[in-house]
Motif scaffolding. Structure first.
Motif, short mmCIF file in Angstrom:
data_model
loop_
_atom_site.label_atom_id
_atom_site.label_comp_id
_atom_site.label_asym_id
_atom_site.label_seq_id
_atom_site.Cartn_x
_atom_site.Cartn_y
_atom_site.Cartn_z
N GLU A 186 1.04 -1.03 0.09
CA GLU A 186 0.02 0.12 -0.20
C GLU A 186 0.79 1.36 0.30
N LEU A 222 0.08 4.89 1.37
CA LEU A 222 -0.21 5.33 2.95
C LEU A 222 0.92 5.40 3.62
N SER A 246 1.22 1.13 6.61
CA SER A 246 -0.20 0.53 6.90
C SER A 246 0.95 -0.52 8.06
#
Length: 77
Positions: free
Chosen positions: A15, A18, A38
């Protein structure tokens, strides 16, 4: 250097949106990069026995070159 670190981290996580990196200096004059990611990506960043984060630290110090600037990487959850 912060941008380089973000680029490296975004390439290894699931991700990348993030990833947040803050750049500060500690009382000893070392640059401290706090890495926020994350929960599922923290393990990817640290790596088995800390190998990945250590390798990133070595790379950052090599990129600093002759400036002898010292880096501390902190993964914050």
């Amino acid at each position: 250097m912060k941008e380089v670190l973000e680029h490296i981290l975004k390439g290894i996580v699931r991700e990348p949106d993030l990833i947040k990196v803050t750049d500060t200096t500690d009382e000893n004059g070392n640059r401290v990069f706090e890495i926020r990611a994350s929960e599922s990506d923290v393990g990817q960043i640290i790596g088995k026995d800390g190998r990945t984060i250590k390798s990133i630290n070595v790379l950052m110090n090599a990129l600093a070159g002759s400036s002898k600037e010292s880096f501390i990487l902190k993964v914050v959850r």
